[in-house]
Design a protein around this motif. Structure first.
Motif, mmCIF file in Angstrom:
data_model
loop_
_atom_site.group_PDB
_atom_site.id
_atom_site.type_symbol
_atom_site.label_atom_id
_atom_site.label_comp_id
_atom_site.label_asym_id
_atom_site.label_seq_id
_atom_site.Cartn_x
_atom_site.Cartn_y
_atom_site.Cartn_z
ATOM 1 N N ARG A 7 0.823 -1.209 0.000
ATOM 2 C CA ARG A 7 0.000 0.000 0.000
ATOM 3 C C ARG A 7 0.861 1.265 0.000
ATOM 4 O O ARG A 7 0.479 2.276 -0.579
ATOM 5 N N GLY A 8 2.005 1.189 0.675
ATOM 6 C CA GLY A 8 2.874 2.359 0.733
ATOM 7 C C GLY A 8 4.089 2.260 -0.164
ATOM 8 O O GLY A 8 4.998 3.103 -0.071
ATOM 9 N N ALA A 9 4.150 1.234 -1.014
ATOM 10 C CA ALA A 9 5.315 1.044 -1.877
ATOM 11 C C ALA A 9 5.368 2.132 -2.953
ATOM 12 O O ALA A 9 4.327 2.600 -3.435
ATOM 13 N N PRO A 10 6.563 2.538 -3.343
ATOM 14 C CA PRO A 10 6.677 3.543 -4.403
ATOM 15 C C PRO A 10 6.153 3.019 -5.732
ATOM 16 O O PRO A 10 6.228 1.825 -6.024
ATOM 17 N N THR A 11 5.620 3.911 -6.525
ATOM 18 C CA THR A 11 5.054 3.545 -7.827
ATOM 19 C C THR A 11 6.156 3.294 -8.848
ATOM 20 O O THR A 11 7.144 4.034 -8.903
ATOM 21 N N ALA A 12 5.979 2.237 -9.655
ATOM 22 C CA ALA A 12 6.898 1.903 -10.745
ATOM 23 C C ALA A 12 8.341 1.799 -10.264
ATOM 24 O O ALA A 12 9.270 2.250 -10.935
ATOM 25 N N ALA A 13 8.546 1.185 -9.108
ATOM 26 C CA ALA A 13 9.884 1.136 -8.515
ATOM 27 C C ALA A 13 10.640 -0.148 -8.831
ATOM 28 O O ALA A 13 11.855 -0.204 -8.614
ATOM 29 N N TYR A 14 9.952 -1.180 -9.345
ATOM 30 C CA TYR A 14 10.603 -2.481 -9.507
ATOM 31 C C TYR A 14 10.421 -3.019 -10.916
ATOM 32 O O TYR A 14 9.357 -2.888 -11.514
ATOM 33 N N ASP A 15 11.485 -3.645 -11.392
ATOM 34 C CA ASP A 15 11.419 -4.307 -12.693
ATOM 35 C C ASP A 15 10.784 -5.689 -12.574
ATOM 36 O O ASP A 15 10.156 -6.168 -13.521
ATOM 37 N N VAL A 16 10.967 -6.334 -11.420
ATOM 38 C CA VAL A 16 10.445 -7.681 -11.195
ATOM 39 C C VAL A 16 9.853 -7.731 -9.789
ATOM 40 O O VAL A 16 10.460 -7.266 -8.831
ATOM 41 N N VAL A 17 8.660 -8.320 -9.698
ATOM 42 C CA VAL A 17 8.039 -8.602 -8.400
ATOM 43 C C VAL A 17 7.788 -10.098 -8.336
ATOM 44 O O VAL A 17 7.137 -10.662 -9.219
ATOM 45 N N ILE A 18 8.304 -10.748 -7.292
ATOM 46 C CA ILE A 18 8.174 -12.190 -7.114
ATOM 47 C C ILE A 18 7.354 -12.452 -5.864
ATOM 48 O O ILE A 18 7.715 -12.010 -4.770
ATOM 49 N N SER A 19 6.237 -13.150 -6.024
ATOM 50 C CA SER A 19 5.348 -13.450 -4.902
ATOM 51 C C SER A 19 5.581 -14.891 -4.457
ATOM 52 O O SER A 19 5.061 -15.830 -5.050
ATOM 53 N N LEU A 42 5.159 -2.087 -10.268
ATOM 54 C CA LEU A 42 5.963 -2.491 -11.421
ATOM 55 C C LEU A 42 6.286 -1.301 -12.312
ATOM 56 O O LEU A 42 5.430 -0.456 -12.585
ATOM 57 N N ALA A 43 7.518 -1.273 -12.810
ATOM 58 C CA ALA A 43 7.906 -0.286 -13.809
ATOM 59 C C ALA A 43 7.380 -0.708 -15.172
ATOM 60 O O ALA A 43 6.882 -1.817 -15.360
ATOM 61 N N ASP A 44 7.476 0.191 -16.156
ATOM 62 C CA ASP A 44 7.072 -0.149 -17.519
ATOM 63 C C ASP A 44 7.875 -1.352 -18.008
ATOM 64 O O ASP A 44 9.106 -1.388 -17.901
ATOM 65 N N GLY A 45 7.179 -2.333 -18.526
ATOM 66 C CA GLY A 45 7.856 -3.539 -18.989
ATOM 67 C C GLY A 45 8.199 -4.507 -17.872
ATOM 68 O O GLY A 45 8.877 -5.511 -18.113
ATOM 69 N N GLY A 46 7.759 -4.229 -16.654
ATOM 70 C CA GLY A 46 8.058 -5.112 -15.533
ATOM 71 C C GLY A 46 7.232 -6.377 -15.557
ATOM 72 O O GLY A 46 6.246 -6.494 -16.288
ATOM 73 N N ARG A 47 7.628 -7.361 -14.729
ATOM 74 C CA ARG A 47 6.939 -8.645 -14.705
ATOM 75 C C ARG A 47 6.705 -9.083 -13.264
ATOM 76 O O ARG A 47 7.518 -8.823 -12.367
ATOM 77 N N TRP A 53 4.115 -27.955 -9.169
ATOM 78 C CA TRP A 53 3.911 -26.584 -8.700
ATOM 79 C C TRP A 53 3.398 -25.748 -9.867
ATOM 80 O O TRP A 53 3.868 -25.885 -11.002
ATOM 81 N N GLY A 54 2.445 -24.919 -9.568
ATOM 82 C CA GLY A 54 1.903 -24.050 -10.594
ATOM 83 C C GLY A 54 2.306 -22.602 -10.354
ATOM 84 O O GLY A 54 2.393 -22.155 -9.201
ATOM 85 N N PHE A 55 2.559 -21.870 -11.424
ATOM 86 C CA PHE A 55 2.966 -20.468 -11.351
ATOM 87 C C PHE A 55 2.225 -19.672 -12.405
ATOM 88 O O PHE A 55 1.760 -20.216 -13.414
ATOM 89 N N VAL A 56 2.161 -18.373 -12.172
ATOM 90 C CA VAL A 56 1.586 -17.461 -13.162
ATOM 91 C C VAL A 56 2.561 -16.321 -13.361
ATOM 92 O O VAL A 56 2.923 -15.614 -12.408
ATOM 93 N N LEU A 57 3.014 -16.156 -14.604
ATOM 94 C CA LEU A 57 3.845 -15.018 -14.989
ATOM 95 C C LEU A 57 2.928 -13.959 -15.557
ATOM 96 O O LEU A 57 2.068 -14.248 -16.398
ATOM 97 N N ALA A 58 3.066 -12.727 -15.097
ATOM 98 C CA ALA A 58 2.133 -11.672 -15.496
ATOM 99 C C ALA A 58 2.888 -10.387 -15.772
ATOM 100 O O ALA A 58 4.005 -10.167 -15.277
ATOM 101 N N ALA A 59 2.262 -9.536 -16.567
ATOM 102 C CA ALA A 59 2.836 -8.240 -16.902
ATOM 103 C C ALA A 59 1.700 -7.299 -17.278
ATOM 104 O O ALA A 59 0.595 -7.751 -17.612
ATOM 105 N N PRO A 60 1.928 -5.975 -17.221
ATOM 106 C CA PRO A 60 0.889 -5.043 -17.675
ATOM 107 C C PRO A 60 0.476 -5.341 -19.111
ATOM 108 O O PRO A 60 1.262 -5.874 -19.907
#
Length: 512
Positions: free
Chosen positions: A389-401, A427-432, A475-482
């Protein structure tokens, strides 16, 4: 005219309706009875929460377990209240017996449940996946005994000084509800973190039997025959002895139970503020296994298959700034650091003790490649949802959950549309974004629900899976991007084993 306060013949209990002959003034007597109500209510709620917590720990489905315990206990309390009507003529003796029984049953309930689970593997007592009869039995028994308390206490307080029923009920329920509040707060903030589930339940039972015995033997002793007083004293001392003996042996019991559950290779057993952490193996060539709340989270035999599949597909593109949500074991960070060009890795983990263990335990830190010693890795102890909620906008190229299994009810918010919307904002532009979505073969509905939820948050997805050690696990995963990002290819950056892309036609895809 007969004096109701005249001494009764030796060995004869007083008349049911005669005022109680208590050794203190009436106002003091009423206060002591209400104090007893307060203590009994606190103990009763602790037993209730103890059953919910332990059942949730053993099965992971906190909503179902809470529903079973609460509904059965409320039903049983009603039955117990009706049954207590027949005991009002002997209210003092009945109340003492109820409290001694409740202290024994409630105090030993956690140990009994854990023992059955540890040595049979199915604490319901029937076939795996069947009804949890033992949980129901304890809920029913404790509910019956708690329900019997109020009618008996009502009779006792009325015998001290008669008052209108409405006033007496108001006084009793006020003390009861305040006691329940204290018990409800004491369980998560005092008993559980400082004493643990088993010792906390045993201590509650001791408090329960002392309060009940002191009230009856101290205030209403003249309502009992000499033989009844002796019998009640012996019974209360016996219950205290059983609870004290169990408390002395609780460490040995937990050690033996853990060995029954995890095998004899238990090396670390740690109860943190968040979860129970158990490490087995990791020495003398034995594979390291990490269990969180009784569930195998990391298996040294095949953890690389999981973490490589989780991390590497998302690193296909810009990856200078990486955010890992969860992953306190440091294994996802290890895979991220294998890629050149990584400048910063932020790990948001709820359990600080897990991170500390991952950095200090020789076997676990060796397995994660001493990731926490790398100056590029920065750890924040926080809830992932709140932190985003308080994370900076468009700060990361990759987010791993790398979060707990989506099938666990307690982590539902971490697989919600709101959560993925917050991750998308980070996520930054082009981030995943890559998400662990649970097993595909055994729980396809859960997997595809995660995929659909991510798409509802405005991301396009590429679901995939990787096989486990045998043909029945994966194991199942989902790769996502804008949606504005280029097409995703999960398999491009994946090392062995080869990933399997999925589509709705690959497995059963439920309608939404």
């Amino acid at each position: 005219m007969i004096d109701p306060y005249a001494p009764a013949p030796p060995g004869t209990p007083p008349s049911w309706r005669a005022p109680a002959r208590i050794p203190v003034r009436q106002a003091t007597g009423r206060f002591l009875v209400l104090a007893g109500v307060f203590v009994c209510a606190a103990c009763g709620l602790v037993y209730e929460l103890e059953l919910v917590a332990l059942a949730s720990y053993l099965t992971g489905d906190s909503v179902t377990q809470a529903s079973v315990v609460l509904s059965v206990m409320v039903f049983a309390m009603g039955i117990g209240s009706l049954a207590a009507k027949r005991l009002r003529r002997h209210a003092a003796a009945a109340f003492g017996a109820v409290e001694a029984t409740l202290a024994l049953v409630g105090g030993c309930s956690a140990m009994a449940l854990y023992a059955v689970f540890a040595w049979t593997g199915d604490w319901g007592g029937l076939c795996a996946g069947g009804p949890r009869w033992l949980l129901v039995a304890f809920s029913l028994a404790i509910g019956l005994l708690i329900g019997a308390e109020i009618p008996l206490l009502m009779e006792l307080i009325q015998r001290i000084r008669r008052q209108d029923a409405g006033g007496a009920v108001a006084d009793l329920f006020a003390a009861d509800y305040v006691g329940a509040l204290v018990g409800g707060l004491a369980f998560p903030f005092l008993l559980l973190p400082f004493l643990g589930q088993l010792t906390g339940a045993l201590l509650t039972g001791a408090v329960n039997v002392i309060a009940g015995g002191a009230l009856v033997l101290g205030l209403f002793r003249r309502d009992l025959t000499r033989c009844a007083r002796r019998l009640m004293l012996v019974a209360n001392l016996a219950v205290l002895g059983i609870l004290a003996g169990a408390a002395v042996l609780v460490d040995d019991f937990e050690r033996a139970a853990r060995q029954a559950v995890y095998g004899r290779d238990v090396r670390v057993a740690l109860q943190t503020d968040v979860q129970e952490v158990v490490l087995t193996g990791g020495t003398d060539g034995r594979p390291l296994d990490l269990f969180l709340d009784g569930r195998l989270r990391v298996s040294g035999d095949d953890e690389r298959r999981y973490h490589e599949a989780l991390v590497h597909p998302a690193m296909n593109g810009p990856h200078a700034r990486v955010l890992i949500l969860g992953g306190g074991d440091g294994l996802a960070a290890r895979e991220v650091l294998r890629h050149p060009g990584v400048r910063r890795v932020d790990v948001v983990e709820l359990d600080a003790e897990m991170v500390r263990l991952a950095g200090r335990d020789p076997a676990l830190s060796a397995l994660n490649g001493h990731a926490y010693d790398d100056p590029r890795v920065h750890v924040t102890t926080a809830d992932a949802f709140r932190w985003l909620r308080g994370a900076p906008t468009a700060a990361y190229d990759v987010v791993i959950s790398d979060l707990p299994d989506p099938g666990i009810t307690a982590g539902t918010k971490l697989y919600s549309q709101e959560f993925y919307g917050l991750a998308r904002r980070a996520l930054a532009d082009g981030g995943r974004l890559t998400v662990h979505a649970g097993p595909v073969t055994s729980r396809p509905r859960v997997f595809w629900t995660v995929d659909t939820t991510i798409r509802a948050a405005g991301l396009h997805t590429a679901p995939y899976r990787v096989a486990g050690r045998d043909s029945t696990s994966d194991w199942g995963f989902v790769l996502a991007a804008p949606e504005s990002a280029p097409p995703l290819d999960p398999d491009r950056r994946a090392p062995t084993p080869r990933l399997t892309g999925l589509s709705p036609s690959t497995l059963v895809h439920p309608r939404y």
